[in-house]
Design a protein around this motif. Structure first.
Motif, PDB file in Angstrom:
ATOM      1  N   ASP A   2       0.825  -1.197   0.000  1.00  0.00           N
ATOM      2  CA  ASP A   2       0.000   0.000   0.000  1.00  0.00           C
ATOM      3  C   ASP A   2       0.861   1.249   0.000  1.00  0.00           C
ATOM      4  O   ASP A   2       0.480   2.270  -0.565  1.00  0.00           O
ATOM      5  CB  ASP A   2      -0.953   0.008   1.196  1.00  0.00           C
ATOM      6  CG  ASP A   2      -2.063  -1.019   1.048  1.00  0.00           C
ATOM      7  OD1 ASP A   2      -2.369  -1.410  -0.104  1.00  0.00           O
ATOM      8  OD2 ASP A   2      -2.622  -1.431   2.075  1.00  0.00           O
ATOM      9  N   LEU A   5       1.808   2.025  -3.577  1.00  0.00           N
ATOM     10  CA  LEU A   5       0.694   2.630  -4.295  1.00  0.00           C
ATOM     11  C   LEU A   5       0.539   4.092  -3.898  1.00  0.00           C
ATOM     12  O   LEU A   5       0.317   4.956  -4.751  1.00  0.00           O
ATOM     13  CB  LEU A   5      -0.600   1.854  -4.043  1.00  0.00           C
ATOM     14  CG  LEU A   5      -1.808   2.246  -4.880  1.00  0.00           C
ATOM     15  CD1 LEU A   5      -1.498   2.194  -6.369  1.00  0.00           C
ATOM     16  CD2 LEU A   5      -2.989   1.354  -4.554  1.00  0.00           C
ATOM     17  N   ARG A   9       0.969   7.441  -6.295  1.00  0.00           N
ATOM     18  CA  ARG A   9      -0.064   8.490  -6.406  1.00  0.00           C
ATOM     19  C   ARG A   9       0.543   9.886  -6.268  1.00  0.00           C
ATOM     20  O   ARG A   9      -0.058  10.861  -6.699  1.00  0.00           O
ATOM     21  CB  ARG A   9      -1.142   8.281  -5.354  1.00  0.00           C
ATOM     22  CG  ARG A   9      -2.022   7.097  -5.662  1.00  0.00           C
ATOM     23  CD  ARG A   9      -3.153   6.973  -4.657  1.00  0.00           C
ATOM     24  NE  ARG A   9      -4.007   5.873  -5.011  1.00  0.00           N
ATOM     25  CZ  ARG A   9      -4.362   4.890  -4.193  1.00  0.00           C
ATOM     26  NH1 ARG A   9      -3.950   4.889  -2.938  1.00  0.00           N
ATOM     27  NH2 ARG A   9      -5.142   3.919  -4.616  1.00  0.00           N
ATOM     28  N   GLU A  40       1.334  -3.894 -11.707  1.00  0.00           N
ATOM     29  CA  GLU A  40       0.395  -4.734 -10.950  1.00  0.00           C
ATOM     30  C   GLU A  40      -0.324  -3.923  -9.878  1.00  0.00           C
ATOM     31  O   GLU A  40      -1.540  -4.056  -9.698  1.00  0.00           O
ATOM     32  CB  GLU A  40       1.128  -5.912 -10.296  1.00  0.00           C
ATOM     33  CG  GLU A  40       1.533  -6.987 -11.262  1.00  0.00           C
ATOM     34  CD  GLU A  40       2.380  -8.075 -10.622  1.00  0.00           C
ATOM     35  OE1 GLU A  40       2.329  -9.202 -11.139  1.00  0.00           O
ATOM     36  OE2 GLU A  40       3.088  -7.808  -9.628  1.00  0.00           O
ATOM     37  N   GLN A  41       0.415  -3.076  -9.180  1.00  0.00           N
ATOM     38  CA  GLN A  41      -0.180  -2.255  -8.135  1.00  0.00           C
ATOM     39  C   GLN A  41      -1.166  -1.240  -8.707  1.00  0.00           C
ATOM     40  O   GLN A  41      -2.254  -1.050  -8.184  1.00  0.00           O
ATOM     41  CB  GLN A  41       0.903  -1.513  -7.339  1.00  0.00           C
ATOM     42  CG  GLN A  41       1.673  -2.377  -6.409  1.00  0.00           C
ATOM     43  CD  GLN A  41       0.808  -2.886  -5.278  1.00  0.00           C
ATOM     44  OE1 GLN A  41       0.178  -2.112  -4.575  1.00  0.00           O
ATOM     45  NE2 GLN A  41       0.752  -4.186  -5.117  1.00  0.00           N
ATOM     46  N   GLY A  44      -4.075  -3.335 -11.139  1.00  0.00           N
ATOM     47  CA  GLY A  44      -4.702  -4.556 -10.644  1.00  0.00           C
ATOM     48  C   GLY A  44      -6.189  -4.414 -10.378  1.00  0.00           C
ATOM     49  O   GLY A  44      -6.905  -5.399 -10.296  1.00  0.00           O
ATOM     50  N   ARG A  45      -6.674  -3.184 -10.296  1.00  0.00           N
ATOM     51  CA  ARG A  45      -8.097  -2.960 -10.029  1.00  0.00           C
ATOM     52  C   ARG A  45      -8.971  -3.276 -11.237  1.00  0.00           C
ATOM     53  O   ARG A  45     -10.165  -3.494 -11.111  1.00  0.00           O
ATOM     54  CB  ARG A  45      -8.344  -1.519  -9.575  1.00  0.00           C
ATOM     55  CG  ARG A  45      -8.144  -0.467 -10.652  1.00  0.00           C
ATOM     56  CD  ARG A  45      -8.389   0.946 -10.103  1.00  0.00           C
ATOM     57  NE  ARG A  45      -8.271   1.973 -11.106  1.00  0.00           N
ATOM     58  CZ  ARG A  45      -9.272   2.412 -11.857  1.00  0.00           C
ATOM     59  NH1 ARG A  45     -10.476   1.891 -11.725  1.00  0.00           N
ATOM     60  NH2 ARG A  45      -9.073   3.370 -12.749  1.00  0.00           N
ATOM     61  N   PHE A  46      -8.392  -3.311 -12.420  1.00  0.00           N
ATOM     62  CA  PHE A  46      -9.161  -3.561 -13.636  1.00  0.00           C
ATOM     63  C   PHE A  46      -9.415  -5.056 -13.810  1.00  0.00           C
ATOM     64  O   PHE A  46      -8.497  -5.857 -13.746  1.00  0.00           O
ATOM     65  CB  PHE A  46      -8.413  -3.038 -14.869  1.00  0.00           C
ATOM     66  CG  PHE A  46      -8.317  -1.539 -14.911  1.00  0.00           C
ATOM     67  CD1 PHE A  46      -9.363  -0.771 -15.383  1.00  0.00           C
ATOM     68  CD2 PHE A  46      -7.177  -0.899 -14.463  1.00  0.00           C
ATOM     69  CE1 PHE A  46      -9.279   0.603 -15.422  1.00  0.00           C
ATOM     70  CE2 PHE A  46      -7.078   0.483 -14.496  1.00  0.00           C
ATOM     71  CZ  PHE A  46      -8.136   1.239 -14.973  1.00  0.00           C
ATOM     72  N   LYS A  47     -10.647  -5.404 -14.049  1.00  0.00           N
ATOM     73  CA  LYS A  47     -11.013  -6.806 -14.305  1.00  0.00           C
ATOM     74  C   LYS A  47     -11.424  -7.010 -15.756  1.00  0.00           C
ATOM     75  O   LYS A  47     -11.306  -8.104 -16.285  1.00  0.00           O
ATOM     76  CB  LYS A  47     -12.158  -7.244 -13.379  1.00  0.00           C
ATOM     77  CG  LYS A  47     -11.840  -7.089 -11.905  1.00  0.00           C
ATOM     78  CD  LYS A  47     -10.603  -7.848 -11.503  1.00  0.00           C
ATOM     79  CE  LYS A  47     -10.263  -7.613 -10.042  1.00  0.00           C
ATOM     80  NZ  LYS A  47      -8.874  -7.732  -9.744  1.00  0.00           N
ATOM     81  N   ARG A  91      -9.416   5.534 -17.026  1.00  0.00           N
ATOM     82  CA  ARG A  91      -8.104   5.692 -16.377  1.00  0.00           C
ATOM     83  C   ARG A  91      -8.025   7.047 -15.692  1.00  0.00           C
ATOM     84  O   ARG A  91      -8.534   8.038 -16.191  1.00  0.00           O
ATOM     85  CB  ARG A  91      -6.982   5.613 -17.400  1.00  0.00           C
ATOM     86  CG  ARG A  91      -6.780   4.260 -17.980  1.00  0.00           C
ATOM     87  CD  ARG A  91      -5.687   4.292 -18.984  1.00  0.00           C
ATOM     88  NE  ARG A  91      -6.051   5.260 -20.028  1.00  0.00           N
ATOM     89  CZ  ARG A  91      -5.342   5.474 -21.115  1.00  0.00           C
ATOM     90  NH1 ARG A  91      -4.224   4.839 -21.308  1.00  0.00           N
ATOM     91  NH2 ARG A  91      -5.742   6.340 -22.013  1.00  0.00           N
ATOM     92  N   GLU A  95      -2.799   7.055 -13.747  1.00  0.00           N
ATOM     93  CA  GLU A  95      -2.671   5.822 -14.530  1.00  0.00           C
ATOM     94  C   GLU A  95      -2.220   6.130 -15.952  1.00  0.00           C
ATOM     95  O   GLU A  95      -1.412   5.402 -16.528  1.00  0.00           O
ATOM     96  CB  GLU A  95      -4.006   5.065 -14.531  1.00  0.00           C
ATOM     97  CG  GLU A  95      -4.326   4.474 -13.175  1.00  0.00           C
ATOM     98  CD  GLU A  95      -5.767   4.029 -13.020  1.00  0.00           C
ATOM     99  OE1 GLU A  95      -6.018   3.237 -12.095  1.00  0.00           O
ATOM    100  OE2 GLU A  95      -6.637   4.462 -13.793  1.00  0.00           O
TER     101      GLU A  95
END
Length: 101
Positions: A2, A5, A9, A40-41, A44-47, A91, A95
């Motif tokens: 965390d 990440l 930001r 990945e960090q 990773g929220r995108f599915k 995005r 991002e």
């Protein structure tokens, strides 16, 4: 993770993203793994993503010849796709900078 990440930001420029990703990464192998970790960090929220206009499931990320690729699944077909061929929906500006870096 965390903390990473949160540090990502704070990046306000493409160069800041690059500098953060490559901190303490020496040689091509370490740099590739550092980029993989950051991607990945961050993503990773995108599915679900789009590849060539088609909706596909984003399974994860991997390395291919020191380049980060997206691992996508459509039905039973799995593919490793260059990041510049993947459309990530909605995005954030951060991002977008990370992808440019």
């Amino acid at each position: 993770m965390d903390d990473l990440l949160e540090e990502m930001r704070q990046c306000k420029s493409v160069q800041a993203c690059i500098d953060l990703a490559l901190t303490d990464a020496y040689g091509e192998d370490e740099q590739a793994v550092a980029w993989l970790t950051c991607i990945e960090q961050m993503f990773g929220r995108f599915k679900q993503v789009k590849v060539m206009g088609s909706d596909v499931s984003l399974v994860g990320f991997d390395l291919s010849d020191h380049a980060v690729v997206a691992v996508c699944l459509q039905g039973k077909r799995k593919a490793r796709v260059a990041l510049d061929s993947v459309a990530f929906p909605e995005r954030t500006p951060l991002e977008q900078r990370r992808l440019k870096a």
